[in-house]
Design a protein around this motif. Structure first.
Motif, PDB file in Angstrom:
ATOM      1  N   ILE A 150     -99.635  15.416 -11.835  1.00 28.07           N
ATOM      2  CA  ILE A 150    -100.424  15.208 -10.607  1.00 28.07           C
ATOM      3  C   ILE A 150    -100.009  16.143  -9.477  1.00 28.07           C
ATOM      4  CG2 ILE A 150    -100.902  12.813 -11.186  1.00 28.07           C
ATOM      5  CD1 ILE A 150     -98.832  11.940  -9.149  1.00 28.07           C
ATOM      6  N   SER A 151     -99.010  16.973  -9.731  1.00 30.25           N
ATOM      7  CA  SER A 151     -98.550  17.891  -8.691  1.00 30.25           C
ATOM      8  C   SER A 151     -99.281  19.232  -8.734  1.00 30.25           C
ATOM      9  CB  SER A 151     -97.037  18.115  -8.820  1.00 30.25           C
ATOM     10  OG  SER A 151     -96.718  18.697 -10.070  1.00 30.25           O
ATOM     11  N   HIS A 152    -100.270  19.370  -9.652  1.00 28.63           N
ATOM     12  CA  HIS A 152    -101.057  20.594  -9.726  1.00 28.63           C
ATOM     13  C   HIS A 152    -102.460  20.272 -10.240  1.00 28.63           C
ATOM     14  CE1 HIS A 152     -99.247  20.243 -13.815  1.00 28.63           C
ATOM     15  NE2 HIS A 152    -100.476  20.550 -14.185  1.00 28.63           N
ATOM     16  N   VAL A 153    -103.371  21.210 -10.118  1.00 29.32           N
ATOM     17  CA  VAL A 153    -104.735  21.028 -10.611  1.00 29.32           C
ATOM     18  C   VAL A 153    -104.744  21.109 -12.134  1.00 29.32           C
ATOM     19  CG1 VAL A 153    -107.062  22.013 -10.687  1.00 29.32           C
ATOM     20  CG2 VAL A 153    -105.832  21.897  -8.522  1.00 29.32           C
ATOM     21  N   GLY A 154    -105.437  20.156 -12.765  1.00 26.93           N
ATOM     22  CA  GLY A 154    -105.546  20.161 -14.213  1.00 26.93           C
ATOM     23  C   GLY A 154    -104.764  19.039 -14.845  1.00 26.93           C
ATOM     24  N   ALA A 155    -105.181  18.663 -16.041  1.00 29.18           N
ATOM     25  CA  ALA A 155    -104.626  17.488 -16.706  1.00 29.18           C
ATOM     26  C   ALA A 155    -103.596  17.817 -17.767  1.00 29.18           C
ATOM     27  CB  ALA A 155    -105.767  16.681 -17.324  1.00 29.18           C
ATOM     28  N   ARG A 156    -103.087  19.042 -17.747  1.00 33.22           N
ATOM     29  CA  ARG A 156    -102.083  19.431 -18.726  1.00 33.22           C
ATOM     30  C   ARG A 156    -100.889  20.055 -18.012  1.00 33.22           C
ATOM     31  NH1 ARG A 156    -105.468  21.259 -24.147  1.00 33.22           N
ATOM     32  NH2 ARG A 156    -106.759  19.376 -24.175  1.00 33.22           N
ATOM     33  N   PRO A 157     -99.696  19.937 -18.600  1.00 28.65           N
ATOM     34  CA  PRO A 157     -98.482  20.415 -17.922  1.00 28.65           C
ATOM     35  C   PRO A 157     -98.507  21.918 -17.663  1.00 28.65           C
ATOM     36  CG  PRO A 157     -97.941  19.002 -19.796  1.00 28.65           C
ATOM     37  CD  PRO A 157     -99.403  19.307 -19.904  1.00 28.65           C
ATOM     38  N   GLU A 158     -97.932  22.312 -16.515  1.00 29.51           N
ATOM     39  CA  GLU A 158     -97.803  23.732 -16.209  1.00 29.51           C
ATOM     40  C   GLU A 158     -96.468  24.285 -16.699  1.00 29.51           C
ATOM     41  OE1 GLU A 158     -98.510  24.299 -12.021  1.00 29.51           O
ATOM     42  OE2 GLU A 158    -100.633  24.726 -12.402  1.00 29.51           O
ATOM     43  N   ARG A 159     -95.473  23.413 -16.851  1.00 31.96           N
ATOM     44  CA  ARG A 159     -94.185  23.810 -17.423  1.00 31.96           C
ATOM     45  C   ARG A 159     -93.810  22.786 -18.483  1.00 31.96           C
ATOM     46  NH1 ARG A 159     -89.194  21.666 -15.173  1.00 31.96           N
ATOM     47  NH2 ARG A 159     -89.614  19.971 -13.701  1.00 31.96           N
ATOM     48  N   PRO A 160     -92.950  23.152 -19.431  1.00 29.54           N
ATOM     49  CA  PRO A 160     -92.642  22.238 -20.526  1.00 29.54           C
ATOM     50  C   PRO A 160     -92.129  20.879 -20.050  1.00 29.54           C
ATOM     51  CG  PRO A 160     -91.807  24.433 -20.998  1.00 29.54           C
ATOM     52  CD  PRO A 160     -92.262  24.458 -19.568  1.00 29.54           C
ATOM     53  N   LEU A 161     -92.762  19.820 -20.524  1.00 22.69           N
ATOM     54  CA  LEU A 161     -92.298  18.480 -20.188  1.00 22.69           C
ATOM     55  C   LEU A 161     -90.935  18.197 -20.809  1.00 22.69           C
ATOM     56  CD1 LEU A 161     -95.580  16.385 -20.561  1.00 22.69           C
ATOM     57  CD2 LEU A 161     -94.397  16.981 -18.440  1.00 22.69           C
ATOM     58  N   LYS A 162     -90.642  18.851 -21.912  1.00 27.36           N
ATOM     59  CA  LYS A 162     -89.331  18.671 -22.534  1.00 27.36           C
ATOM     60  C   LYS A 162     -88.229  19.042 -21.552  1.00 27.36           C
ATOM     61  CE  LYS A 162     -86.465  20.062 -26.461  1.00 27.36           C
ATOM     62  NZ  LYS A 162     -86.389  20.891 -27.710  1.00 27.36           N
ATOM     63  N   GLN A 163     -88.421  20.125 -20.826  1.00 26.68           N
ATOM     64  CA  GLN A 163     -87.435  20.570 -19.844  1.00 26.68           C
ATOM     65  C   GLN A 163     -87.298  19.540 -18.725  1.00 26.68           C
ATOM     66  OE1 GLN A 163     -88.300  24.444 -18.200  1.00 26.68           O
ATOM     67  NE2 GLN A 163     -87.036  24.079 -16.403  1.00 26.68           N
ATOM     68  N   ALA A 164     -88.433  19.047 -18.228  1.00 25.50           N
ATOM     69  CA  ALA A 164     -88.403  18.052 -17.159  1.00 25.50           C
ATOM     70  C   ALA A 164     -87.743  16.755 -17.628  1.00 25.50           C
ATOM     71  CB  ALA A 164     -89.821  17.763 -16.671  1.00 25.50           C
ATOM     72  N   ALA A 165     -88.036  16.358 -18.870  1.00 33.13           N
ATOM     73  CA  ALA A 165     -87.472  15.127 -19.415  1.00 33.13           C
ATOM     74  C   ALA A 165     -85.965  15.235 -19.587  1.00 33.13           C
ATOM     75  CB  ALA A 165     -88.134  14.778 -20.743  1.00 33.13           C
ATOM     76  N   GLU A 166     -85.502  16.373 -20.091  1.00 34.45           N
ATOM     77  CA  GLU A 166     -84.062  16.581 -20.275  1.00 34.45           C
ATOM     78  C   GLU A 166     -83.341  16.597 -18.941  1.00 34.45           C
ATOM     79  OE1 GLU A 166     -84.063  18.982 -24.544  1.00 34.45           O
ATOM     80  OE2 GLU A 166     -84.098  20.114 -22.648  1.00 34.45           O
ATOM     81  N   GLN A 167     -83.991  17.187 -17.933  1.00 38.50           N
ATOM     82  CA  GLN A 167     -83.399  17.181 -16.596  1.00 38.50           C
ATOM     83  C   GLN A 167     -83.361  15.777 -16.018  1.00 38.50           C
ATOM     84  OE1 GLN A 167     -85.822  20.031 -14.474  1.00 38.50           O
ATOM     85  NE2 GLN A 167     -84.618  21.780 -15.187  1.00 38.50           N
ATOM     86  N   GLY A 168     -84.292  14.930 -16.473  1.00 35.38           N
ATOM     87  CA  GLY A 168     -84.349  13.542 -16.029  1.00 35.38           C
ATOM     88  C   GLY A 168     -83.435  12.621 -16.802  1.00 35.38           C
ATOM     89  N   GLY A 169     -82.664  13.172 -17.728  1.00 36.56           N
ATOM     90  CA  GLY A 169     -81.680  12.370 -18.454  1.00 36.56           C
ATOM     91  C   GLY A 169     -82.145  11.835 -19.803  1.00 36.56           C
ATOM     92  N   PHE A 170     -83.324  12.247 -20.266  1.00 38.94           N
ATOM     93  CA  PHE A 170     -83.816  11.787 -21.567  1.00 38.94           C
ATOM     94  C   PHE A 170     -83.269  12.684 -22.674  1.00 38.94           C
ATOM     95  CE2 PHE A 170     -86.940  10.127 -18.612  1.00 38.94           C
ATOM     96  CZ  PHE A 170     -87.175   8.849 -19.102  1.00 38.94           C
ATOM     97  N   GLU A 171     -82.980  12.078 -23.805  1.00 40.05           N
ATOM     98  CA  GLU A 171     -82.565  12.830 -24.977  1.00 40.05           C
ATOM     99  C   GLU A 171     -83.820  13.099 -25.823  1.00 40.05           C
ATOM    100  OE1 GLU A 171     -79.456  11.009 -27.172  1.00 40.05           O
ATOM    101  OE2 GLU A 171     -78.078  10.911 -25.460  1.00 40.05           O
ATOM    102  N   ILE A 172     -84.244  14.337 -25.825  1.00 43.20           N
ATOM    103  CA  ILE A 172     -85.481  14.710 -26.520  1.00 43.20           C
ATOM    104  C   ILE A 172     -85.142  15.340 -27.859  1.00 43.20           C
ATOM    105  CG2 ILE A 172     -87.602  16.060 -26.435  1.00 43.20           C
ATOM    106  CD1 ILE A 172     -87.526  13.808 -24.397  1.00 43.20           C
TER     107      ILE A 172
END
Length: 334
Positions: free
Chosen positions: A312-334
């Motif tokens: 929701i931080s950009h136009v469009g319904a698909r990620p602009e950067r890898p969600l895996k990276q965001a998830a790992e930074q958020g403490g998730f083990e992917i």
């Protein structure tokens, strides 16, 4: 992911090319459009409305397609069923899906309706109003179901929007039978309050009959399903349905509701909400990925909220950067 699966999720839905445009509130009033709604339009209306739109951005979309792309962005292995035509938009759609890492092999529609497109009008508050021409989407049917792909998916997930065409219903029921025969889950997203109003009894029947094991909804859709203005009443009804319900609550986060437990998680902080398109689709990406990877309900819901906040931080319904990276930074083990 279970050892007998190859895909985290199979997503089934309308293969639609999204066309985005920023508009003022006055534009919606002049066009007599209900803000935040989704309406189906014919070819003539699609041409007319497009002619009134200003600058546009074109991105391959569709609710279930967005969810599949989100799972791929998390580093998962998604598959997608959806019908496009043998035309320029169809080429673009197939290329985009495969380019994101989604297994997509649905046969193209030949010498018939063109590939679908949705014109999405975004108001300054980030809300989206969708005007959708379904085109080739309505030709999706049981013959497009690849049993091997269904059997290889930990979860088979369908968007409620696809419940309109009769042949698509048959395709979903066929897929659900195959999934259950292999011990896998079946999920549906209610998609839209207007969609719920059209098919309330059928959606409730899917839950009652055990066709659906997991339901995605926002609070408006859940209230519409159980015909109540009270959210607590709707949540109680969802709990009694026997299915797991993944409920989005906007800025109040999300809930995962089952007969055994109910967990609530907070929304991720977003400094600048640009476009709410795809928030629910990407929430589903996180939850489906989490459940396929044996996360507990709380962790799966938290991952869903993280994915939603990203889109929701950009136009469009698909990620602009890898969600895996965001998830790992958020403490998730992917």
């Amino acid at each position: 992911m279970p050892t007998n699966t190859r895909f985290d999720a199979l997503c089934i839905g309308n293969a639609i090319c999204d066309v985005f445009s920023h508009v003022e509130e006055d534009f919606l009033r002049a066009e007599e459009l209900a803000k935040g709604s989704m309406r189906l339009i014919d070819t003539d209306e699609a041409v007319r409305l497009f002619g009134k739109m200003g600058q546009t951005v074109r991105i391959s979309g569709g609710s279930a397609g967005n969810t599949a792309a989100g799972i791929a962005s998390l580093g998962g292995a998604p598959a997608f069923f959806g019908k496009v035509a043998e035309d320029e938009l169809g080429d673009s759609y197939a290329h985009d899906m495969r380019g994101t890492g989604v297994h997509y092999e649905t046969a193209r529609l030949k010498n018939d309706l063109p590939t679908a497109r949705s014109m999405i009008l975004i108001t300054p508050d980030g809300e989206r109003t969708m005007n959708t021409y379904l085109g080739a989407c309505i030709k999706f049917g049981p013959e497009d179901v690849d049993p091997d792909v269904v059997a290889a998916a930990a979860v088979t997930y369908m968007e409620g929007y696809l419940w309109d065409p009769e042949e698509a219903k048959k395709a979903f029921l066929k897929s659900a039978d195959i999934a259950h025969s292999h011990g896998h889950r079946v999920a549906i997203t209610l998609s839209d309050s207007f969609c719920v109003d059209r098919y309330r009894s059928e959606f409730i029947g899917l839950l009652k009959d055990g066709v659906v094991d997991l339901m995605f909804a926002n609070e408006h859709e859940l209230k519409a399903l159980y015909q109540t203005a009270d959210l607590d009443t709707a949540i109680s009804a969802a709990r009694e349905s026997g299915a797991l319900t993944a409920l989005t609550l906007g800025e109040n986060g999300a809930m995962a509701i089952s007969r055994e437990e109910t967990v609530q998680v907070a929304a991720e902080k977003v400094d600048n909400v640009v476009d709410l398109t795809g928030a629910g689709d990407l929430f589903a990406s996180g939850v489906l990925f989490g459940l396929a990877r044996n996360y507990d309900l709380k962790s799966a819901a938290e991952l869903g909220c993280l994915c939603a906040s990203n889109v929701i931080s950009h136009v469009g319904a698909r990620p602009e950067r890898p969600l895996k990276q965001a998830a790992e930074q958020g403490g998730f083990e992917i």
